[in-house]
Scaffold this motif. Sequence first.
Motif, PDB file in Angstrom:
ATOM      1  N   LEU A 271      -1.945  -7.250  -7.576  1.00 35.46           N
ATOM      2  CA  LEU A 271      -1.268  -6.666  -6.426  1.00 35.46           C
ATOM      3  C   LEU A 271      -2.209  -5.931  -5.467  1.00 35.46           C
ATOM      4  O   LEU A 271      -1.875  -5.711  -4.318  1.00 35.46           O
ATOM      5  CB  LEU A 271      -0.174  -5.714  -6.900  1.00 35.46           C
ATOM      6  N   GLY A 272      -3.375  -5.505  -5.964  1.00 34.00           N
ATOM      7  CA  GLY A 272      -4.347  -4.854  -5.094  1.00 34.00           C
ATOM      8  C   GLY A 272      -4.109  -3.380  -4.845  1.00 34.00           C
ATOM      9  O   GLY A 272      -4.756  -2.778  -3.990  1.00 34.00           O
TER      10      GLY A 272
ATOM     11  N   TRP B 179       0.861  -1.179   0.000  1.00 36.07           N
ATOM     12  CA  TRP B 179       0.000   0.000   0.000  1.00 36.07           C
ATOM     13  C   TRP B 179       0.901   1.233   0.000  1.00 36.07           C
ATOM     14  O   TRP B 179       2.090   1.135   0.311  1.00 36.07           O
ATOM     15  CB  TRP B 179      -0.946   0.022   1.212  1.00 36.07           C
ATOM     16  N   GLY B 180       0.343   2.363  -0.402  1.00 39.69           N
ATOM     17  CA  GLY B 180       1.201   3.527  -0.521  1.00 39.69           C
ATOM     18  C   GLY B 180       0.464   4.852  -0.432  1.00 39.69           C
ATOM     19  O   GLY B 180      -0.764   4.911  -0.290  1.00 39.69           O
TER      20      GLY B 180
ATOM     21  N   PHE C  64       5.663 -10.898 -16.616  1.00 46.10           N
ATOM     22  CA  PHE C  64       4.470 -10.610 -15.833  1.00 46.10           C
ATOM     23  C   PHE C  64       3.588  -9.545 -16.488  1.00 46.10           C
ATOM     24  O   PHE C  64       4.082  -8.635 -17.164  1.00 46.10           O
ATOM     25  CB  PHE C  64       4.843 -10.095 -14.437  1.00 46.10           C
ATOM     26  N   PHE C  65       2.285  -9.666 -16.220  1.00 43.47           N
ATOM     27  CA  PHE C  65       1.298  -8.649 -16.582  1.00 43.47           C
ATOM     28  C   PHE C  65       0.347  -8.538 -15.408  1.00 43.47           C
ATOM     29  O   PHE C  65      -0.158  -9.545 -14.909  1.00 43.47           O
ATOM     30  CB  PHE C  65       0.541  -9.049 -17.850  1.00 43.47           C
ATOM     31  N   ASN C  66       0.087  -7.304 -14.939  1.00 49.29           N
ATOM     32  CA  ASN C  66      -0.761  -7.076 -13.766  1.00 49.29           C
ATOM     33  C   ASN C  66      -2.199  -6.789 -14.164  1.00 49.29           C
ATOM     34  O   ASN C  66      -2.456  -6.042 -15.124  1.00 49.29           O
ATOM     35  CB  ASN C  66      -0.249  -5.885 -12.950  1.00 49.29           C
ATOM     36  N   ILE C  67      -3.126  -7.329 -13.397  1.00 47.19           N
ATOM     37  CA  ILE C  67      -4.536  -6.995 -13.568  1.00 47.19           C
ATOM     38  C   ILE C  67      -5.090  -6.530 -12.225  1.00 47.19           C
ATOM     39  O   ILE C  67      -4.474  -6.709 -11.178  1.00 47.19           O
ATOM     40  CB  ILE C  67      -5.359  -8.187 -14.089  1.00 47.19           C
ATOM     41  N   CYS C  68      -6.264  -5.899 -12.272  1.00 44.77           N
ATOM     42  CA  CYS C  68      -6.950  -5.503 -11.044  1.00 44.77           C
ATOM     43  C   CYS C  68      -8.123  -6.450 -10.820  1.00 44.77           C
ATOM     44  O   CYS C  68      -8.464  -7.265 -11.678  1.00 44.77           O
ATOM     45  CB  CYS C  68      -7.433  -4.054 -11.137  1.00 44.77           C
TER      46      CYS C  68
END
Length: 273
Positions: free
Chosen positions: A182-183, A99-100, A160-164
């Motif tokens: 990753l959220g 988180w950020g 890698f490929f990120n999805i939500c």
Amino acid sequence: MADFWTQVLGFAQTTTAHVGKQLLQDFGQVQAAEKADGSLVTQSDRWADETLRGAITHAFPDHGVLSEEAAHIFPANEWCWIIDPLDGTTNFARGLPIWGISLGLLYRGTPVFGYVHLPPLRQSFHGYWRGESGLEMPAGAFLNDRPIHATTDAITANHFFNICARSIAVLKNPFPCKIRMLGVATYNLLTVAAGATLGGVEATPKIWDIAAVWAIVQAAGATWTPLEPNPIFPLQIGKDYGDRAYPTLVVSQSALVPTFLPLVQTVQRSAKD
């Protein structure tokens, strides 16, 4: 102008470090409530939002502020900060250490500087994107003050490929990369800037999810593709951006857009529904 950018970077570093220190103490210890849009919010979100807005007003009294938890109307100020006080609230509340805190600085409605601090990972991203602003300013994207750049690798099954969570429909068809979720919208796209992933898609990010990373990922050489026909920036004075979503595809190089864009058409269609 150089002194201005030194002040901007120093402010972002100092302020997010201060807020991040407190959030680390609250991490995994707070109760979350559900907002009208289904997302979660905690007292930590609200405290961080108020603290960041107050710090901006003190350091840059002529700048406007738009934030997730309070101010959604884009102001008439030439310079405006867009803040996400705690991106990844669900992770934060459940004890997952991704988180950020996100700060984007806009000039005449378009991001030119972004800073994202991820306290649990001890990572801070920042970048400068001149675009068509005509400003005299630094250039480049950085992770912990070291230059970063999107990868020029070709696609393989081990990239890698990120999805939500709202874009899982892309998995109905074969995908050329390994999928990660990753959220955290900012970190999802920042991994492309850092060269760790080939791309990422976000189905319903809000303006505070993307303002900072817009500058950083493009400064790192990645390609930003809105999944709708209208341009995102510049933002319009007096418009309420509280409920507006910006479905987005980010890939490490423009040559990959024709490969990934057809695979995320379901995200594009669902965003219009």
